[in-house]
Design a protein around this motif. Sequence first.
Motif, PDB file in Angstrom:
ATOM      1  N   GLN A  67       0.644  -1.079  -0.076  1.00  0.00           N
ATOM      2  CA  GLN A  67      -0.065   0.029  -0.102  1.00  0.00           C
ATOM      3  C   GLN A  67       0.943   1.236   0.047  1.00  0.00           C
ATOM      4  O   GLN A  67       0.640   2.316  -0.781  1.00  0.00           O
ATOM      5  CB  GLN A  67      -0.795  -0.048   1.169  1.00  0.00           C
ATOM      6  N   VAL A  68       2.050   1.164   0.581  1.00  0.00           N
ATOM      7  CA  VAL A  68       2.928   2.328   0.708  1.00  0.00           C
ATOM      8  C   VAL A  68       3.423   2.603  -0.682  1.00  0.00           C
ATOM      9  O   VAL A  68       3.258   3.908  -1.187  1.00  0.00           O
ATOM     10  CB  VAL A  68       4.047   1.988   1.819  1.00  0.00           C
ATOM     11  N   GLU A  98      -5.207  16.734  -2.448  1.00  0.00           N
ATOM     12  CA  GLU A  98      -4.777  15.322  -2.599  1.00  0.00           C
ATOM     13  C   GLU A  98      -3.444  14.887  -1.932  1.00  0.00           C
ATOM     14  O   GLU A  98      -3.194  13.618  -1.168  1.00  0.00           O
ATOM     15  CB  GLU A  98      -4.973  14.849  -4.086  1.00  0.00           C
ATOM     16  N   MET A  99      -2.478  15.560  -2.024  1.00  0.00           N
ATOM     17  CA  MET A  99      -1.242  15.152  -1.631  1.00  0.00           C
ATOM     18  C   MET A  99      -1.134  15.147  -0.233  1.00  0.00           C
ATOM     19  O   MET A  99      -0.717  14.281   0.621  1.00  0.00           O
ATOM     20  CB  MET A  99       0.119  16.022  -2.089  1.00  0.00           C
ATOM     21  N   ARG A 100      -1.594  16.051   0.697  1.00  0.00           N
ATOM     22  CA  ARG A 100      -2.043  15.964   2.002  1.00  0.00           C
ATOM     23  C   ARG A 100      -2.667  14.815   2.364  1.00  0.00           C
ATOM     24  O   ARG A 100      -2.211  14.103   3.404  1.00  0.00           O
ATOM     25  CB  ARG A 100      -2.941  17.170   2.502  1.00  0.00           C
ATOM     26  N   ALA A 105      -2.534   9.269   5.037  1.00  0.00           N
ATOM     27  CA  ALA A 105      -2.582   7.925   4.926  1.00  0.00           C
ATOM     28  C   ALA A 105      -1.232   7.176   5.069  1.00  0.00           C
ATOM     29  O   ALA A 105      -1.021   6.312   5.597  1.00  0.00           O
ATOM     30  CB  ALA A 105      -3.295   7.683   3.327  1.00  0.00           C
ATOM     31  N   MET A 106      -0.127   7.859   4.484  1.00  0.00           N
ATOM     32  CA  MET A 106       1.411   7.040   4.550  1.00  0.00           C
ATOM     33  C   MET A 106       1.519   7.112   6.193  1.00  0.00           C
ATOM     34  O   MET A 106       2.044   6.191   6.644  1.00  0.00           O
ATOM     35  CB  MET A 106       2.172   8.195   3.868  1.00  0.00           C
ATOM     36  N   ALA A 110       2.414   3.796   8.521  1.00  0.00           N
ATOM     37  CA  ALA A 110       3.676   3.950   9.046  1.00  0.00           C
ATOM     38  C   ALA A 110       3.559   3.568  10.734  1.00  0.00           C
ATOM     39  O   ALA A 110       4.368   2.848  11.151  1.00  0.00           O
ATOM     40  CB  ALA A 110       4.658   5.139   8.973  1.00  0.00           C
ATOM     41  N   ASN A 111       2.308   4.052  11.150  1.00  0.00           N
ATOM     42  CA  ASN A 111       1.917   3.790  12.689  1.00  0.00           C
ATOM     43  C   ASN A 111       1.066   2.714  12.766  1.00  0.00           C
ATOM     44  O   ASN A 111       0.270   2.734  13.662  1.00  0.00           O
ATOM     45  CB  ASN A 111       1.282   5.056  13.059  1.00  0.00           C
ATOM     46  N   SER A 112       1.104   1.826  11.621  1.00  0.00           N
ATOM     47  CA  SER A 112      -0.217   0.703  11.685  1.00  0.00           C
ATOM     48  C   SER A 112       0.112  -0.293  12.663  1.00  0.00           C
ATOM     49  O   SER A 112       1.203  -0.466  13.319  1.00  0.00           O
ATOM     50  CB  SER A 112      -0.251   0.004  10.260  1.00  0.00           C
ATOM     51  N   ARG A 113      -1.176  -0.900  13.106  1.00  0.00           N
ATOM     52  CA  ARG A 113      -0.754  -1.828  14.322  1.00  0.00           C
ATOM     53  C   ARG A 113      -1.025  -3.159  13.899  1.00  0.00           C
ATOM     54  O   ARG A 113      -2.101  -3.456  13.023  1.00  0.00           O
ATOM     55  CB  ARG A 113      -1.616  -1.263  15.647  1.00  0.00           C
TER      56      ARG A 113
END
Lengths: 383, 629
Positions: A67-68, A98-100, A105-106, A110-113
């Motif tokens: 996804q990244v 959209e970039m924001r 999302a990025m 990165a902080n996913s659990r």
Amino acid sequence: MQEQQARLAQTQMQLATGMRLTTPADDPAAAVRILELKERIDTTNQYLDNTSLATARLQLEESTLSQVTSNLQRFRELVLQGNNDSNDHISRMAIAGEMRQLLDAMVGMANSRDANGEYVFAGTMTQTEPFAATAAGYTYSGDSQQHLVQISPQTQIADGDPGDAVFMNIPDGNGTFSVTATAGNSGSGVIDAGSVTDITAYVEDTYTITFLTADTYEVRDSALALVTSGAYTEGEAITFNGIETDITGEPAAGDTFTIEPSVNQSLMDTYQNLIDVMESAQFTPANTAEFHNAINHEFAALDQALEHIIQVRSPVGSRLNAADSQQTIQQDLVLGWQAALSEIQDLDWAEAISRFQIQNIALQAAQQSFASIQSLSLFNFLR
Amino acid sequence: MSVDLFGIGTSALLSFQRGLATTGHNIANVNTPGYSRQAVLFNNRNPFFAGDGYIGQGVEVTTVRRIFNQFVNDQVLVNNSVFNQHDTFRSLASVLDGLSAQDGTSLAPGMQGFFDAVQEVATSPADVATRQVMLSDSQTLVDRFHLLNGEYEHLANQVDNQLDAIVTDINSLSGAIADVNQQIREAGGAAHTPNDLLDHRDQLISQLSELVSVSTVEQDDGSLNVFIGSGQGLVVGVTANQLSVEALGSDPEQLDIALVTPSSTLRITDNIRGGSLGANLEFRDTTLTEARNELGRIAIGLAISFNQQHAQGIDLDGNVGGDYFVVAQPSVLDDPGNSTFGVSSIDVQFEDVSGLTAHDYQLDFDGATWTLTDLYTGATVPMTADGGDYLADGLRITPDPGAIAGDRYTIRPTRYGAADLELAITDPLQIAAALTHATDVGLDNTGGATISPVEVTDSSDAGFFTDLNIVFDNPPTTFSINGAPSQPYTDGADIDINGIRFQINGTPAAGDTFAITDNRGAVGDGSNALSLAQLQQSMMIGGGTQSLFGAYDQYVAAIGARTRQAEITADSQSIVLEQSIAQQQAVSGVNLDEEAANLQMFQQAYQAAAQIIAAADTVFNTLLSVTRR
């Protein structure tokens, strides 16, 4: 008869339990072998459990990184689109919007659990949220360690990668050096990211390209020694010390460009920088050059990031393969050992049943002969 | 002349009456255990010289003879003792054997479950539920050790109760034998043997031989002396000495067999052989003791090694790992005769788990030197001196400063290893799954050097958790830690600082850096748990040749082999015993067919002898009628 009865009882016990051995005394050497096999089977089953857990975590990491990558590729498209001069400020603001969203999302990824609530990209500090935005840029609060899982007696594999290795330690520029146009340049010269043409001639240092006039330039190193100088022709490369770079447009006298060694820049910071540039565009010819220079500078970092993520994903895939093949090996071993265990401890039914029949008949014969012999006595004949 | 005939007839009648009576006695006692058949010895009376020749005077009974063979009888006694010894041993050993066979009491499932749980924590170190499972599996393992040890103690108590019962039996038998000796002596006379009394006494001795090996010596007055052990007199003439069961050694719980004579009490535990008494003693003092010690050794090996590795990690609270298990202490018994008894004693500690054995030891002081004897092998164990202490077989022995010559101590290092094993941790957060420090190789390093994991040497050091930054100088033959003065670099050498130890291996380049950081907070680090789990395969005991499971497997095999040996020997001994009994029966047993024939024979002889009387009467009447007027 008593002996026969005892043996018959032993055979009955074997038939009832289906085991050849009832106690270790029946066959001490086999008893040891059985214990050893059981230990191996149990331990290996534990390794298989470990492998499943490790595989699940690696698959989570793999899908997150996938996804990244999609996020990066979309972001890159937007940057290219926004870099095009056919855009006006309003359309660039829309692109920046959209970039924001992509940045948010990025950071979320990165902080996913994982299912236990532990952070995937925090190294071994899995209960600390790793990435946070600060005024000075994005910070990483995890550590750099990998967690190892025992999947076989000899093999341990890492079930993840620390967040700094994935998102933070990405070199900017072209990986070796980065090129910056000084902010106050008044000309319209746009410089590209540059490349290393001859690694053996490359001397790591900070170089400054100064335009003395609109058509001449000189290059000085950090000690202000002259490295090279020449006349400027648009489209012609400027080369020195194994470095090559191109300038297009019309630089003004006094414009400077800096070449310095690459430093690490986090992916989030690269995103944020590009968003800042995209939102700040004004429209004068000079500012357009400044805009393009800024975009080029960060775009190089973005390409590095894309390359970097690919490099991080590849070992994840090979670890998954290694876990898979190790799992197959261990499963085959378990099957082999279970077969050996069964051979040692399980009863041979055919042999046991026929033995039972024979012992049964022998006991009956003994009993009948006893009955007939006991009744013989001389007293029967003395009247 | 007719007077002679009457005499002859009468003698025949009387003699044949005896014959019939004896035959009847034999038939009546066909099922009496220990009965030897009796036979009447006939002899012709002295002839009478009547001038024209020697005239026979008839028959007389010399004696009633007991048919028996002393050699065969002695064989039966010996075989009886041996068979009972092996049979009793077999039934005792099979209890031990059965304990290790069943999954409910076997140690292997407990240990396997425990190490599996450690693996789970290594895989998911931050998960508190997984840690809780490890704690409960640890408690299950401790309980399993306690259970097995409890069964062994229970068995030991049973054996002690058996000793009491057997000794009571022996005492009543020896009393009875002495009484019979008395009766036989009073019966007196070497001419006639009191057959039934002798049979009774033999029967008593046979029962005695089931309980303990005996040897007998016949005395001139007909009484039989009975000896047990290595020549101690149990029955001497008409005096029966008693056996008693009491604790005579250093251990108040260890019961001994003593021979109580009017003048002394003699400890004869080591001399007893054979019979069920010998079997019980042998089982208690060899097999059961070894089993308890071996179980203890496994428990101590596990506890000490696990504790040592646990202390290398930190727990979820950020504390360096404490003791995971409570380890038992070596057991030391002072001889009651020691000069320092009750005042001071030696101190014994575990020094090196891999050197531990499952044997008990005896330490003697002769005034100048201390000698350590291995009680199982009987050999002297060499000790190495280390600062005032002695090291031997994995133990550190500190001598008693007040000891004098003749002082003696019994050391049982692993006896209570399983009984006293306990879990020292109750809070799952206190499981030290992570390493104390994280090591990092600098990202910009150009040299190829690596840094080893950190080892804890002293967790109480004030600077223990200080982060360390190691920078190599130019040239990279020296390095500096946290800016301190540079020290020389040796590839692979130990670097000790702040209570930790590590090595740097390889060739670093100038400016290369290494970082050692405080790992508290790294809840996802399971490296120490991985090392703990790998203890399952570590060859930690038996001088580096056995793993925990390996030691347990060998212990099960040893018990199984010993039981099997006892089974085989008991089986073959029972055949030998049966053969010797059959031989004895062939000599002394009553054969009903033979007695039936004898009965017929004596009946006929009696009838014939009665005819002699009738003939004598006829002769006499004839004589009378001739001389009647």
